[in-house]
Scaffold this active site. Sequence first.
Site, PDB file in Angstrom:
ATOM      1  N   TYR A   2      35.638  -7.579  23.654  1.00 53.18           N
ATOM      2  CA  TYR A   2      35.062  -6.589  24.578  1.00 53.18           C
ATOM      3  C   TYR A   2      34.403  -5.460  23.780  1.00 53.18           C
ATOM      4  O   TYR A   2      33.258  -5.072  24.039  1.00 53.18           O
ATOM      5  CB  TYR A   2      36.172  -6.045  25.475  1.00 53.18           C
ATOM      6  CG  TYR A   2      35.720  -5.029  26.505  1.00 53.18           C
ATOM      7  CD1 TYR A   2      35.078  -5.434  27.673  1.00 53.18           C
ATOM      8  CD2 TYR A   2      35.947  -3.671  26.312  1.00 53.18           C
ATOM      9  CE1 TYR A   2      34.664  -4.504  28.621  1.00 53.18           C
ATOM     10  CE2 TYR A   2      35.541  -2.736  27.248  1.00 53.18           C
ATOM     11  CZ  TYR A   2      34.907  -3.158  28.412  1.00 53.18           C
ATOM     12  OH  TYR A   2      34.501  -2.235  29.342  1.00 53.18           O
TER      13      TYR A   2
ATOM     14  N   LYS B  62      30.455  -4.338  23.603  1.00 54.17           N
ATOM     15  CA  LYS B  62      30.003  -3.001  24.000  1.00 54.17           C
ATOM     16  C   LYS B  62      29.333  -2.258  22.840  1.00 54.17           C
ATOM     17  O   LYS B  62      28.412  -1.474  23.061  1.00 54.17           O
ATOM     18  CB  LYS B  62      31.182  -2.203  24.573  1.00 54.17           C
ATOM     19  CG  LYS B  62      31.704  -2.761  25.905  1.00 54.17           C
ATOM     20  CD  LYS B  62      30.640  -2.716  27.000  1.00 54.17           C
ATOM     21  CE  LYS B  62      31.191  -3.099  28.359  1.00 54.17           C
ATOM     22  NZ  LYS B  62      30.177  -3.003  29.429  1.00 54.17           N
TER      23      LYS B  62
HETATM   24  N1  LIG Z   1      36.439   0.887  34.767  1.00 53.69           N
HETATM   25  C1  LIG Z   1      36.559   1.287  33.518  1.00 53.69           C
HETATM   26  O1  LIG Z   1      37.581   1.885  33.106  1.00 53.69           O
HETATM   27  C2  LIG Z   1      35.417   1.049  32.549  1.00 53.69           C
HETATM   28  C3  LIG Z   1      35.464   1.693  31.293  1.00 53.69           C
HETATM   29  C4  LIG Z   1      34.439   1.476  30.397  1.00 53.69           C
HETATM   30  C5  LIG Z   1      33.376   0.651  30.737  1.00 53.69           C
HETATM   31  N2  LIG Z   1      33.350   0.037  31.951  1.00 53.69           N
HETATM   32  C6  LIG Z   1      32.208  -0.817  32.259  1.00 53.69           C
HETATM   33  O2  LIG Z   1      31.663  -0.459  33.512  1.00 53.69           O
HETATM   34  C7  LIG Z   1      30.962  -1.569  34.049  1.00 53.69           C
HETATM   35  C8  LIG Z   1      31.312  -1.737  35.517  1.00 53.69           C
HETATM   36  O3  LIG Z   1      32.666  -2.096  35.631  1.00 53.69           O
HETATM   37  P1  LIG Z   1      33.639  -1.536  36.743  1.00 53.69           P
HETATM   38  O4  LIG Z   1      34.688  -0.771  36.050  1.00 53.69           O
HETATM   39  O5  LIG Z   1      32.863  -0.892  37.833  1.00 53.69           O
HETATM   40  O6  LIG Z   1      34.332  -2.889  37.199  1.00 53.69           O
HETATM   41  P2  LIG Z   1      34.292  -3.709  38.579  1.00 53.69           P
HETATM   42  O7  LIG Z   1      35.031  -4.958  38.283  1.00 53.69           O
HETATM   43  O8  LIG Z   1      34.758  -2.840  39.681  1.00 53.69           O
HETATM   44  O9  LIG Z   1      32.751  -4.029  38.800  1.00 53.69           O
HETATM   45  C9  LIG Z   1      32.078  -4.973  38.016  1.00 53.69           C
HETATM   46  C10 LIG Z   1      31.094  -5.717  38.890  1.00 53.69           C
HETATM   47  O10 LIG Z   1      30.324  -6.597  38.047  1.00 53.69           O
HETATM   48  C11 LIG Z   1      30.188  -7.837  38.743  1.00 53.69           C
HETATM   49  N3  LIG Z   1      29.947  -8.917  37.781  1.00 53.69           N
HETATM   50  C12 LIG Z   1      30.836  -9.490  36.938  1.00 53.69           C
HETATM   51  N4  LIG Z   1      30.251 -10.473  36.253  1.00 53.69           N
HETATM   52  C13 LIG Z   1      28.958 -10.519  36.657  1.00 53.69           C
HETATM   53  C14 LIG Z   1      27.844 -11.333  36.321  1.00 53.69           C
HETATM   54  N5  LIG Z   1      27.948 -12.314  35.408  1.00 53.69           N
HETATM   55  N6  LIG Z   1      26.659 -11.094  36.933  1.00 53.69           N
HETATM   56  C15 LIG Z   1      26.552 -10.113  37.869  1.00 53.69           C
HETATM   57  N7  LIG Z   1      27.565  -9.334  38.257  1.00 53.69           N
HETATM   58  C16 LIG Z   1      28.761  -9.532  37.644  1.00 53.69           C
HETATM   59  C17 LIG Z   1      31.492  -8.017  39.483  1.00 53.69           C
HETATM   60  O11 LIG Z   1      31.363  -8.956  40.556  1.00 53.69           O
HETATM   61  C18 LIG Z   1      31.773  -6.594  39.956  1.00 53.69           C
HETATM   62  O12 LIG Z   1      31.219  -6.338  41.223  1.00 53.69           O
HETATM   63  C19 LIG Z   1      31.316  -2.768  33.164  1.00 53.69           C
HETATM   64  O13 LIG Z   1      30.248  -3.034  32.277  1.00 53.69           O
HETATM   65  C20 LIG Z   1      32.534  -2.293  32.402  1.00 53.69           C
HETATM   66  O14 LIG Z   1      32.677  -2.932  31.152  1.00 53.69           O
HETATM   67  C21 LIG Z   1      34.349   0.225  32.871  1.00 53.69           C
END
Ligand SMILES: NC(=O)c1ccc[n+]([C@@H]2O[C@H](COP(=O)([O-])OP(=O)(O)OC[C@H]3O[C@@H](n4cnc5c(N)ncnc54)[C@H](O)[C@@H]3O)[C@@H](O)[C@H]2O)c1
Length: 276
Positions: free
Chosen positions: A156, A160
């Site tokens: 991961y 990133k």
């Molecule tokens: N939530 C956290 O703590 C956090 C921290 C750092 C980074 N992020 C990043 O934020 C971004 C959003 O994540 P989130 O936390 O909102 O999670 P989430 O799981 O709530 O949302 C992620 C969304 O991406 C969609 N998705 C997954 N694989 C996909 C694909 N191949 N094609 C299209 N859509 C796809 C999922 O269906 C989901 O709706 C991600 O890139 C994640 O790595 C999140």
Amino acid sequence: MNGLAGKTAVVTGAGSGIGRASAHRFAAEGANVVVADIDVENGRETAARIENAGGNATFVKVDVSDLESVRRMVSVAVDTYGSLDVAHNNAGILTDFVETTGIAEEQWDRIVDVNMKGIWACMKAELPVMKRQGHGAIVNTASMSGLVGMPGLSSYSASKHGVVGLTKSVALEYADAGIRVNAIAPGPTKTNIQSSMLGDSGGASVLDPIRRVVSAIRFLLRQWRADFDTSAMRDVPMDRIADPEEMAGVVAFLCSSDASYVTGHTIPVDGGQAAD
Ligand SMILES: NC(=O)c1ccc[n+]([C@@H]2O[C@H](COP(=O)([O-])OP(=O)(O)OC[C@H]3O[C@@H](n4cnc5c(N)ncnc54)[C@H](O)[C@@H]3O)[C@@H](O)[C@H]2O)c1
């Protein structure tokens, strides 16, 4: 925000969490929003909520790891609204905490395909449209794990770090073409991303709420049992985790004309974690 009204915004991963919040925020700023997600039910729900609130939204199913699918998403934006001005390339998945030697090859490939190749595919499809228009603003979702190492989350973290490098390089390639490219590095944020730890980022099902509970329990158990120091996930100077709307505000700012001289940067949105 200056300059977002009437624009066309594409948001990937808009069926949930940070993407859903940024889709809502763009709509509230007066943009037409293309809600893109692999999860049809959740994506449609985001679009319906925006429309019910008086905004303009169109859902399109996309798998960001598939370039043809991403190209169709961009075509839908241009065919529906006539332009593509703003893109939040946000879809991503997380893995289990596991030592690097324990990562299965297919697990490594999936993380890199969605989190890093997916950002490349989105920009490959979006940039020609923006270049023809002579303007555009892109925000990629990286992570705090793209700025520091995360023992137990190396695939991961590597994916990133790749997003941060892609963001800088593409920003330099297009700096004189009127296109700005930035990223956000969220700290811990209240979303459903734990559910992807079950390896199921695809289609919605009636079992999803149960899966999410099971997944959350597995997540907590793994952290408790992990051989790794996962305190970086908890140790936030502001002493709380973020709401997705706090990510969306920074995304909207970076896409607005208020950020017209900002390109090539990854902004930590982390409650002070990066300063510690
Ligand atoms: N939530 C956290 O703590 C956090 C921290 C750092 C980074 N992020 C990043 O934020 C971004 C959003 O994540 P989130 O936390 O909102 O999670 P989430 O799981 O709530 O949302 C992620 C969304 O991406 C969609 N998705 C997954 N694989 C996909 C694909 N191949 N094609 C299209 N859509 C796809 C999922 O269906 C989901 O709706 C991600 O890139 C994640 O790595 C999140």
